[in-house]
Design an enzyme around this catalytic site. Structure first.
Site, PDB file in Angstrom:
ATOM      1  N   HIS A  99      18.858  23.437  45.987  1.00 12.70           N
ATOM      2  CA  HIS A  99      18.426  24.834  45.951  1.00 12.70           C
ATOM      3  C   HIS A  99      16.961  24.973  45.537  1.00 12.70           C
ATOM      4  CE1 HIS A  99      19.535  24.533  41.581  1.00 12.70           C
ATOM      5  NE2 HIS A  99      18.552  25.405  41.443  1.00 12.70           N
TER       6      HIS A  99
ATOM      7  N   ASP B 111      24.542  19.942  45.743  1.00 14.25           N
ATOM      8  CA  ASP B 111      23.272  20.536  45.314  1.00 14.25           C
ATOM      9  C   ASP B 111      22.257  19.471  44.928  1.00 14.25           C
ATOM     10  OD1 ASP B 111      21.511  22.635  44.907  1.00 14.25           O
ATOM     11  OD2 ASP B 111      22.017  22.818  42.789  1.00 14.25           O
TER      12      ASP B 111
ATOM     13  N   GLY C 297      13.211  27.006  36.246  1.00 16.53           N
ATOM     14  CA  GLY C 297      12.204  25.974  36.456  1.00 16.53           C
ATOM     15  C   GLY C 297      12.666  24.601  36.042  1.00 16.53           C
ATOM     16  N   ASN C 298      13.755  24.521  35.246  1.00 12.18           N
ATOM     17  CA  ASN C 298      14.300  23.232  34.828  1.00 12.18           C
ATOM     18  C   ASN C 298      15.145  22.565  35.907  1.00 12.18           C
ATOM     19  OD1 ASN C 298      14.168  24.289  31.600  1.00 12.18           O
ATOM     20  ND2 ASN C 298      13.906  22.105  31.955  1.00 12.18           N
ATOM     21  N   SER C 299      15.542  23.296  36.933  1.00 11.10           N
ATOM     22  CA  SER C 299      16.394  22.727  37.978  1.00 11.10           C
ATOM     23  C   SER C 299      15.772  21.472  38.569  1.00 11.10           C
ATOM     24  CB  SER C 299      16.613  23.741  39.099  1.00 11.10           C
ATOM     25  OG  SER C 299      17.612  24.652  38.775  1.00 11.10           O
TER      26      SER C 299
ATOM     27  N   LEU D 217      40.382  16.466  55.523  1.00 14.47           N
ATOM     28  CA  LEU D 217      41.698  16.688  56.117  1.00 14.47           C
ATOM     29  C   LEU D 217      41.693  17.839  57.117  1.00 14.47           C
ATOM     30  CD1 LEU D 217      44.154  16.271  53.089  1.00 14.47           C
ATOM     31  CD2 LEU D 217      43.247  14.542  54.656  1.00 14.47           C
ATOM     32  N   GLY D 218      40.833  18.814  56.924  1.00 12.45           N
ATOM     33  CA  GLY D 218      40.786  19.955  57.842  1.00 12.45           C
ATOM     34  C   GLY D 218      41.837  20.999  57.547  1.00 12.45           C
TER      35      GLY D 218
END
Length: 422
Positions: A153, A183, A255-257, A312-313
């Protein structure tokens, strides 16, 4: 006098009121005074400006990055200062500035040809209908080859990604691969003498261990905060499709992401990714992706260009006690097959909506999300035995695990947990 005026005044008032009602109810029936004006020349569409970062094509022959593995953490006694840990880890934590160009919102009146003629004649540059959006985050250099781990992100939709090192060097980054469902993203920078962080075995992380969060909160510059490991194995947060978070009370802010969560030896135990907050700032509940998971996804993105997961769907629904009783089950064990993807592995094996899936590969299903993570680790093409209940009868079947397709819809983020990037 009033007696003679009133018979004439009431029809006038009635007519005015009737006109107001018609004006409000049927405005489209009114004549347009501008309909006879000659059409104005429409403005040519604004040129699309793109400075998209280079996305590297998947290369199966590309070797996996060489990661520096840290020694196990000693818990005999704690240090008085963590300056050595910061000196060890902080140079490898970078600031990431991503930017993208978006169309500028126009006032609704600008779509009317009458008003357009007053603005088109000004000769404004077409690029004024576009604007630049910038965001900031953090990343971690994990190999001398220039591979940088960060959050998906942080760089999602970016046209340009700039990486700034602690020593003052800056460079543009190319995208090696991203994995929205965990992510995580891998970038690559081309610089010499890069500082590299060591990765610890996150399976050895214990609740109560000291943790340091390093990143670039609010763009003020590299910052270190301290806390402890509050919990491990956190899931059901609704942040990612696959969740196995380390929880910490080290302050994590916008901002730490993508920054590093490190232990007292300066080794990385996780990638900071989200916070639980009702104010938008740190409230002592932050989440990091474990180093072991980040390492495995790093290898797959570098060598395959994508993360290969078993699939598996099916669309599963939790089994409550009431639903279990309606299916003739004594305990709410398993999940209900609410939907089957057409042409998917489950459909080919004969699974149907309404089936209750009790076990996979002989292991009872106690938690749907944990089972999904276990299935994701199975190599596509593997034969997988299943136990189901259909119309009150227990049945055994076998299906061939498929490869999970890339997600086409964004991960649900409408939960108390929130991303910490601006």
């Amino acid at each position: 006098m009033r007696r003679y005026v009133l018979p004439y005044l009431w029809p006038v008032i009635t007519g005015v009121l009737l006109a107001v009602v018609i004006l409000l109810a049927l405005p489209e029936q009114l004549p347009n005074p501008f309909s006879d004006l000659p059409p104005t020349a429409s403005q040519p569409p604004a040129p699309v400006i793109s400075t998209a970062p280079a996305v590297v094509e998947p290369n199966p022959n590309r070797p996996a990055p060489e990661i520096h593995q840290a020694a196990p953490l000693s818990r005999d006694e704690g240090p008085v200062s963590y300056s050595r840990a910061v000196e060890q880890a902080a140079p490898a934590v970078v600031n990431i500035y991503s930017s993208r160009i978006v169309e500028r919102d126009q006032h609704p009146l600008m779509s009317d040809p009458f008003f357009q003629q007053f603005f088109d004649s000004r000769g404004d540059d077409a690029t004024t209908h576009q604007r630049m959006l910038s965001s900031l985050g953090s990343g971690v250099i994990v190999s001398e080859d220039g591979y940088v781990l960060t959050n998906h992100h942080v760089i999602n939709g970016a046209d340009e990604i700039q990486v700034a090192l602690r020593d003052g060097r800056e460079t543009l980054a190319e995208v090696i691969g991203t994995d929205p469902e965990s992510d995580l993203a891998v970038l690559r920078i081309n610089l010499d003498d890069l500082p590299v962080i060591e990765l610890t075995d996150s399976a050895d992380v214990a609740v109560g261990d000291v943790a340091l969060a390093i990143g670039n909160p609010f763009g003020v510059g590299q910052t270190v905060t301290m806390g402890i490991i509050s919990a491990t194995g956190r899931n059901h947060l609704g942040l990612n499709a696959y969740e196995d978070f380390i929880q910490t009370d080290a302050a994590i802010n916008p901002g730490n992401s993508g920054g590093a969560l490190v232990n007292p030896d300066g080794a990385m135990v996780g990638i900071n990714t989200a916070i639980f907050s009702r104010s938008g700032g740190s409230q002592g509940i932050g989440f990091a992706i474990p180093a072991n998971l980040a390492h495995s996804i790093l290898d797959e993105l570098v060598t395959q260009g994508r993360v290969i997961r078993g699939w598996l769907g099916i669309e599963a629904q939790a089994l409550s006690r009431e639903l279990a009783a309606s299916f003739g089950l004594q305990t709410p064990q398993g999940v209900i097959v609410a939907g089957v993807v057409s042409g998917g592995p489950a459909a080919q094996a004969g699974l149907e909506p309404g089936d209750v899936l009790l076990s996979v590969d002989g292991q009872p299903i106690l938690d749907a999300r944990s089972t999904m993570s276990e299935i994701a680790s199975i190599q596509p093409g593997t034969s997988l035995p299943l136990t189901i209940v259909r119309s009150g009868e227990r049945m055994e079947m076998t299906l061939e695990v498929g490869e999970r397709p890339l997600p086409t819809t964004p991960i649900n983020e409408e939960m108390p947990g929130q991303r910490d990037t601006q």
